[in-house]
Design an enzyme around this catalytic site. Structure first.
Site, PDB file in Angstrom:
ATOM      1  NE  ARG A 263      -3.865  -2.384   2.117  1.00  0.00           N
ATOM      2  CZ  ARG A 263      -4.797  -2.962   3.128  1.00  0.00           C
ATOM      3  NH1 ARG A 263      -4.280  -2.334   4.389  1.00  0.00           N
ATOM      4  NH2 ARG A 263      -5.341  -3.718   2.897  1.00  0.00           N
ATOM      5  NE  ARG A 278      -1.255   5.186   9.010  1.00  0.00           N
ATOM      6  CZ  ARG A 278      -2.429   4.385   8.794  1.00  0.00           C
ATOM      7  NH1 ARG A 278      -2.835   4.165   7.713  1.00  0.00           N
ATOM      8  NH2 ARG A 278      -3.767   4.947   9.504  1.00  0.00           N
ATOM      9  CD  GLU A 350      -8.259  -1.475  11.245  1.00  0.00           C
ATOM     10  OE1 GLU A 350      -7.562  -2.188  11.562  1.00  0.00           O
ATOM     11  OE2 GLU A 350      -6.549  -0.396  11.086  1.00  0.00           O
ATOM     12  CB  SER A 353     -11.299  -3.680   9.074  1.00  0.00           C
ATOM     13  OG  SER A 353     -10.721  -2.492   9.431  1.00  0.00           O
ATOM     14  NE  ARG A 391      -2.353  -1.078  11.546  1.00  0.00           N
ATOM     15  CZ  ARG A 391      -2.804  -0.057  11.526  1.00  0.00           C
ATOM     16  NH1 ARG A 391      -4.520  -0.417  12.393  1.00  0.00           N
ATOM     17  NH2 ARG A 391      -2.600   0.349  10.256  1.00  0.00           N
TER      18      ARG A 391
END
Length: 430
Positions: A263, A278, A350, A353, A391
């Site tokens: 990403r 991230r 987070e 999801s 994460r």
């Protein structure tokens, strides 16, 4: 992707619901394009019917020795008119398709109002965040002190937002992926897949990454062949069934894969740039389920439980929240986030999801099953992280840290690691 007619029929209700996620739907534009499309179809059909009649008249008149010049002229005019209408129809169809591809999914009314994580509604908390008698370190300091992370050399190789794990750190990444895959395949019934990490534009469009999020993707290719690096295994897993009709007896389909994810994180610079939170490249175990639309709610609850099982197996404190409508992803109707506790930040962040997309992706990718009447109908698609490796590793280090700088790992990882503790100098210990 939406059905234009369905949006028009919903009218003000579609406008209201899409406004909850910050999208302003102009029904007049949609209606105009749909009307032009339908008119072109009718006009072309009428002209084709006339063309057949004129052709028949040409044959009959010629047989009778009559003058066919005017009839031939009319036949040419009709062909020209059909070509003009077909050209306009192609333009209208492309404009309509582009518009429909740009409209996000309609949020579920169960999603709370709001446009950021501040408006998320907590569903439950599981586990107690660890209390320390010392100032807890963040995962970057822990990883660099033990020597299991090397961010400096990663930057030398690829620039910022990359990481190198080594020794016990690399073993932990491998162990976490293996644990999650075993949970999903042996306990939850998913079928593991090894999928391509490079996919086509059509594949990216099928799950909703394109055309809207092209700037967030890494693109490559060779000669005239364009390919994209996957941002998540959701893309290839869901599109395995593109342009197919899945027999009802095979539903629900449950798929999982461990892949790297790529990403660009366009627009996110300055946020979470430290450590593993991230990155441009990270590993993740993904879950995808495909089912009949009427079963989607039940399947969503299952998937949340499957993601939670990973955190429970590691003994990590976390909570579950319902995302606000304006903070829900482009293709999703309803999303639940799992947020894990980060002691260094004194907050939940987070980590997974889990989303129900309804028939939105299925329409784009043309994934169908058959109804009770035997006719093809769209399926519902769902996906969730189960879990991201980086994460999870970051949260694990922070929640399991000891005052002496060592890390005591959960028992569930020992069969995959062969050790239980990482000493302050990075040495694996039983």
């Amino acid at each position: 992707m939406h059905d234009a007619r369905a949006l028009i029929d919903m009218g003000a209700e579609a406008v209201r619901r899409l406004a909850r996620r910050g999208y302003s739907l102009d029904l007049s534009v949609l209606e105009s394009l749909q009307s032009r499309r339908n008119q072109n179809i009718r006009s072309a059909d009428e002209l084709r019917a006339e063309s057949k009649r004129v052709a028949s008249e040409v044959q009959q008149t010629a047989k009778q020795g009559g003058d066919i010049a005017k009839l031939k002229e009319r036949a040419r005019e009709i062909k020209d008119q059909i070509r003009e209408i077909e050209a306009d129809q192609e333009r209208v169809q492309e404009e309509l398709r582009s518009l429909l591809l740009s409209i996000p999914n309609i949020p579920d009314d169960r999603a709370p109002d709001g446009d950021s994580e501040e408006f998320a509604v907590e569903v439950r908390r599981v586990g107690t965040p660890p209390a320390f008698s010392f100032e807890p370190k963040d995962h970057v300091d822990l990883g660099e002190a033990t020597g299991i992370f090397d961010f400096a050399r990663a930057t030398k190789l690829s620039g910022p937002r990359f990481a190198v794990s080594r020794g016990a750190g690399a073993a932990l990444e491998r162990a976490l992926a293996a644990l999650f895959l075993d949970l999903h395949t042996r306990r939850h019934g998913y079928v593991e897949h090894a999928v391509p990490f490079l996919v086509t534009r059509k594949t990216m469009t099928g799950t909703g990454q394109l055309p809207k999020f092209e700037e967030d993707l890494f693109k490559t290719g060779t000669a005239d062949r364009e390919l994209f690096l996957i941002p998540t295994a959701e893309v290839p897993l869901t599109n395995l069934y593109a342009d197919e009709i899945i027999p009802p007896s095979e539903l629900p389909v449950a798929l999982t894969a461990h892949t790297p994810c790529f990403r660009s994180e366009a627009g996110s610079y300055g946020r979470d740039t430290r450590g593993l939170i991230r990155q441009h490249q990270f590993g993740k175990v993904e879950m995808v389920r495909i089912c009949a639309p009427e079963d989607a709610d039940a399947e969503l609850e299952k998937m949340i439980g499957h993601a939670e099982a990973c955190l429970k197996e590691l003994g990590l404190a976390y909570r579950v929240v319902t995302l606000a409508a304006g903070d829900t992803g482009f293709a999703a109707q309803l999303t639940y986030d799992l947020e894990v506790w980060f002691p260094s930040q004194n907050t939940y962040r987070e980590i997974s999801s889990v989303s129900n997309f309804g028939t939105f992706q299925a329409r784009r990718a043309n994934i169908r099953t058959r109804g009770t009447d035997g006719k093809p109908k769209l399926v519902a698609t769902l996906n969730g992280s189960g879990l991201p490796i980086g994460r999870t590793l970051a949260a694990l280090l922070e929640q399991c840290q000891q005052q002496d700088g060592s890390i005591v790992l959960p028992e569930s990882l020992v069969p995959y690691l062969g050790f239980r503790r990482i000493s302050a100098d990075g040495t694996p210990e039983a």
